[in-house]
Scaffold this motif. Sequence first.
Motif, PDB file in Angstrom:
ATOM      1  N   GLU A  68     -76.882 -11.485 -74.560  1.00 21.42           N
ATOM      2  CA  GLU A  68     -77.895 -11.528 -75.738  1.00 21.42           C
ATOM      3  C   GLU A  68     -77.313 -10.675 -76.879  1.00 21.42           C
ATOM      4  N   GLU A  69     -76.547  -9.842 -76.767  1.00 20.15           N
ATOM      5  CA  GLU A  69     -75.847  -8.767 -77.884  1.00 20.15           C
ATOM      6  C   GLU A  69     -74.764  -8.315 -77.339  1.00 20.15           C
ATOM      7  N   PRO A  70     -73.853  -7.566 -78.051  1.00 19.73           N
ATOM      8  CA  PRO A  70     -72.722  -6.757 -77.521  1.00 19.73           C
ATOM      9  C   PRO A  70     -73.080  -6.243 -76.392  1.00 19.73           C
ATOM     10  N   SER A  71     -71.986  -6.048 -75.689  1.00 16.05           N
ATOM     11  CA  SER A  71     -72.401  -5.482 -74.269  1.00 16.05           C
ATOM     12  C   SER A  71     -70.784  -4.770 -73.945  1.00 16.05           C
ATOM     13  N   ARG A  72     -71.182  -3.499 -73.496  1.00 17.45           N
ATOM     14  CA  ARG A  72     -69.803  -2.754 -72.624  1.00 17.45           C
ATOM     15  C   ARG A  72     -69.360  -3.371 -71.736  1.00 17.45           C
ATOM     16  N   LEU A  73     -68.200  -3.570 -71.584  1.00 21.20           N
ATOM     17  CA  LEU A  73     -67.214  -4.126 -70.671  1.00 21.20           C
ATOM     18  C   LEU A  73     -66.518  -2.740 -69.617  1.00 21.20           C
ATOM     19  N   PHE A  74     -66.860  -2.957 -68.452  1.00 24.96           N
ATOM     20  CA  PHE A  74     -66.269  -1.768 -67.536  1.00 24.96           C
ATOM     21  C   PHE A  74     -65.009  -2.730 -66.546  1.00 24.96           C
ATOM     22  N   VAL A  75     -64.021  -2.434 -66.477  1.00 27.96           N
ATOM     23  CA  VAL A  75     -62.859  -3.054 -65.659  1.00 27.96           C
ATOM     24  C   VAL A  75     -62.676  -2.232 -64.621  1.00 27.96           C
ATOM     25  N   SER A  76     -62.930  -2.211 -63.292  1.00 31.87           N
ATOM     26  CA  SER A  76     -62.643  -1.110 -62.446  1.00 31.87           C
ATOM     27  C   SER A  76     -61.841  -1.927 -61.181  1.00 31.87           C
ATOM     28  N   ILE A  90     -63.079   3.176 -62.795  1.00 29.46           N
ATOM     29  CA  ILE A  90     -62.862   2.360 -64.006  1.00 29.46           C
ATOM     30  C   ILE A  90     -61.631   2.433 -64.489  1.00 29.46           C
ATOM     31  N   VAL A  91     -61.076   1.241 -64.845  1.00 33.64           N
ATOM     32  CA  VAL A  91     -59.480   1.513 -65.423  1.00 33.64           C
ATOM     33  C   VAL A  91     -59.707   0.994 -67.256  1.00 33.64           C
ATOM     34  N   TYR A  92     -60.392   0.116 -67.374  1.00 36.59           N
ATOM     35  CA  TYR A  92     -60.735  -0.012 -68.800  1.00 36.59           C
ATOM     36  C   TYR A  92     -62.162  -0.100 -69.114  1.00 36.59           C
ATOM     37  N   GLN A  93     -62.563   0.263 -70.386  1.00 38.09           N
ATOM     38  CA  GLN A  93     -63.876   0.233 -70.946  1.00 38.09           C
ATOM     39  C   GLN A  93     -63.735  -0.303 -72.468  1.00 38.09           C
ATOM     40  N   GLY A  94     -64.338  -1.215 -72.816  1.00 33.90           N
ATOM     41  CA  GLY A  94     -64.410  -1.884 -74.048  1.00 33.90           C
ATOM     42  C   GLY A  94     -65.610  -2.535 -74.362  1.00 33.90           C
ATOM     43  N   TRP A  95     -65.620  -3.507 -75.371  1.00 30.15           N
ATOM     44  CA  TRP A  95     -66.894  -4.313 -75.782  1.00 30.15           C
ATOM     45  C   TRP A  95     -66.615  -5.796 -75.829  1.00 30.15           C
ATOM     46  N   ILE A  96     -67.486  -6.450 -75.525  1.00 28.25           N
ATOM     47  CA  ILE A  96     -67.449  -7.761 -75.737  1.00 28.25           C
ATOM     48  C   ILE A  96     -68.769  -8.230 -76.423  1.00 28.25           C
ATOM     49  N   GLU A  97     -68.608  -9.525 -77.295  1.00 31.12           N
ATOM     50  CA  GLU A  97     -69.747 -10.023 -77.997  1.00 31.12           C
ATOM     51  C   GLU A  97     -70.015 -11.272 -77.760  1.00 31.12           C
ATOM     52  N   PRO A  98     -71.478 -11.653 -78.072  1.00 35.06           N
ATOM     53  CA  PRO A  98     -71.897 -13.102 -77.644  1.00 35.06           C
ATOM     54  C   PRO A  98     -71.128 -14.072 -78.419  1.00 35.06           C
ATOM     55  N   GLY A 113     -55.842   6.498 -69.944  1.00 34.19           N
ATOM     56  CA  GLY A 113     -57.309   6.450 -70.848  1.00 34.19           C
ATOM     57  C   GLY A 113     -57.631   4.950 -70.638  1.00 34.19           C
ATOM     58  N   TRP A 114     -59.222   4.895 -70.735  1.00 27.14           N
ATOM     59  CA  TRP A 114     -59.736   3.693 -70.593  1.00 27.14           C
ATOM     60  C   TRP A 114     -59.632   2.613 -71.760  1.00 27.14           C
ATOM     61  N   GLY A 115     -58.908   3.255 -72.853  1.00 27.54           N
ATOM     62  CA  GLY A 115     -58.713   2.399 -74.096  1.00 27.54           C
ATOM     63  C   GLY A 115     -57.273   1.831 -74.047  1.00 27.54           C
ATOM     64  N   ASN A 116     -56.748   1.956 -73.037  1.00 32.78           N
ATOM     65  CA  ASN A 116     -55.261   1.378 -72.770  1.00 32.78           C
ATOM     66  C   ASN A 116     -55.038  -0.127 -72.635  1.00 32.78           C
ATOM     67  N   PHE A 117     -55.827  -1.008 -73.810  1.00 35.63           N
ATOM     68  CA  PHE A 117     -55.725  -2.252 -73.596  1.00 35.63           C
ATOM     69  C   PHE A 117     -55.979  -2.877 -75.226  1.00 35.63           C
ATOM     70  N   GLU A 118     -55.775  -4.142 -75.309  1.00 41.79           N
ATOM     71  CA  GLU A 118     -56.281  -4.810 -76.616  1.00 41.79           C
ATOM     72  C   GLU A 118     -57.014  -6.057 -76.321  1.00 41.79           C
ATOM     73  N   SER A 122     -63.272  -8.570 -81.499  1.00 36.27           N
ATOM     74  CA  SER A 122     -64.469  -7.846 -81.119  1.00 36.27           C
ATOM     75  C   SER A 122     -64.690  -6.567 -82.111  1.00 36.27           C
ATOM     76  N   LYS A 123     -65.387  -6.703 -83.148  1.00 35.23           N
ATOM     77  CA  LYS A 123     -65.860  -5.755 -84.209  1.00 35.23           C
ATOM     78  C   LYS A 123     -66.348  -4.579 -83.451  1.00 35.23           C
ATOM     79  N   THR A 124     -67.110  -4.779 -82.483  1.00 37.33           N
ATOM     80  CA  THR A 124     -67.731  -3.680 -81.832  1.00 37.33           C
ATOM     81  C   THR A 124     -66.468  -2.670 -81.269  1.00 37.33           C
ATOM     82  N   ASP A 125     -65.820  -3.565 -80.583  1.00 36.04           N
ATOM     83  CA  ASP A 125     -64.437  -2.676 -79.837  1.00 36.04           C
ATOM     84  C   ASP A 125     -63.741  -1.841 -80.862  1.00 36.04           C
ATOM     85  N   SER A 126     -63.583  -2.551 -82.006  1.00 40.54           N
ATOM     86  CA  SER A 126     -62.678  -1.893 -83.094  1.00 40.54           C
ATOM     87  C   SER A 126     -63.451  -0.597 -83.707  1.00 40.54           C
TER      88      SER A 126
END
Length: 346
Positions: A68-76, A90-98, A113-118, A122-126
Motif C-alpha cells: 500500500e505504501e513504501p515498505s522496508r525490505l529485509f533480505v536474509s 539479515i544480509v541486506y535492508q532497503g526500501w521498495i515502493e508500490p 553492512g546491510w547497505g551493500n547493494f544497489e 526507490s526515492k525512499t531508499d535513497s
Amino acid sequence: MTRFSLIILISLLTHALTKAQEPFILKGTIDTAENAIYYFYYEVGDSGITDTVRLKKGGAFEILGHIEEPSRLFVSIEDKYNPRVVGDFIVYQGWIEPGKEHFFTGFKGWQKGWGNFEISDSKTDSLSREWSKLFKLDNKEESTRAQSRFIEEHLDSYYVLQVLYGKLRNDEDLPLVRDLLSRMPAHLQNTFKYKKCLDMLTVKDNISIGSVFPDFEQADTSSNMQRLSDIRKDKFILVDFWASWCGPCRAENPHLVKAYSRYRAKGFDIIGVSLDEDRDKWIQAIHDDKQVWHHVSDLKGFNNAVAKSLYIRSIPSNFLLDPAGKIIAKDIRGEELTRLLGEILN
C-alpha cells in the motif's frame, strides 16, 4: 503492452478487493552461489510477508508483490553466523515502493553492512542512505543539526515519517515529533504508518508517569487467566516484560529476586509478561531464575497482545505501579528497584 504493464493489469483485476495495494516487481542478482535460498520479507500494514527465493543461474531472482505504501525490505539467509541472532540472518535492508519495478544488485562482502547493494527507482531508499550518512559525521553537534535539517527539508517524504515512527518507539522528544507530524502533507497523513504514529502517541500518553496503567488479562503457566487489576490490589507491583531467550532480561532477574524477597511482605509484587513462543523454555527459565511471582504469556513472541498494544518492541521493559495502578517509574534497572522500594515501603 510491456510485460510490467501486463502484470499490473492482471494484478488489478485479480486483487479487486485490495484496491489500496499496488503491485511491485523486484528482480536482479545476488552475487553468491546459484541455488542459494534467500528470504525476502516486507510489510503490508500490520502483516509481514516472506517470499522464499532460490537463486537462479548467475544468482538471479524475481519476486512480485503488493504493498500500500513504501515498505522496508529485509533480505536474509538461514542464520549460521551469529548465535546471538534470533531468527534468520539479515544480509541486506532497503526500501521498495508500490507501483515500481525495482532492479536489485547485491554485492559480495555483505558482512560490511546491510547497505551493500544497489536498488533502482526507490526515492525512499535513497533518502535512507542520506540519513545514515548523517550519523557518521565526526562532530556530534553537527550531526544533530544535520539530522534536524534533513527532517525539515524532507517533511513531505515517507522516509521522514519512518524516522518519526522510530523516534516514537524510542520515546525521543515526543512533543517535537507531535509537532512535526501535524505539519506533514495530506498524502502522508492518509497512510497506515501515519495513523500508526498517532495511535502510538496516544498509547505513550497513556503509559506516561502518573497515568493509570491499562488493565490486561493473559494465561499463566497453568493456563488459568490472570488479570492485572486482581493481582495488584493494595500492592505496589512491577509489570515486567521479558523472555527466556533475552540475555539482558535474564541478567536483570537476580535483581528482581532480591527486591521481591526483601519487600514482598511489605506489599510489593511482580507480574512477568513473557514474550516467549516456546512454553517449555519459558517455564524452565522461571524455574532456573527462581522467579516465584506471577507469570503470564500468550506465547506469541513480540506479537504478545499486551506488548503489542503498548508498542513494546524491546526488552527488558518494566513499569512500577502504585496500589491505585498509577505508573510511578519505568524501565528500572539493577539495584535501582530495591533502592526505590526502600524509599517507598520502609
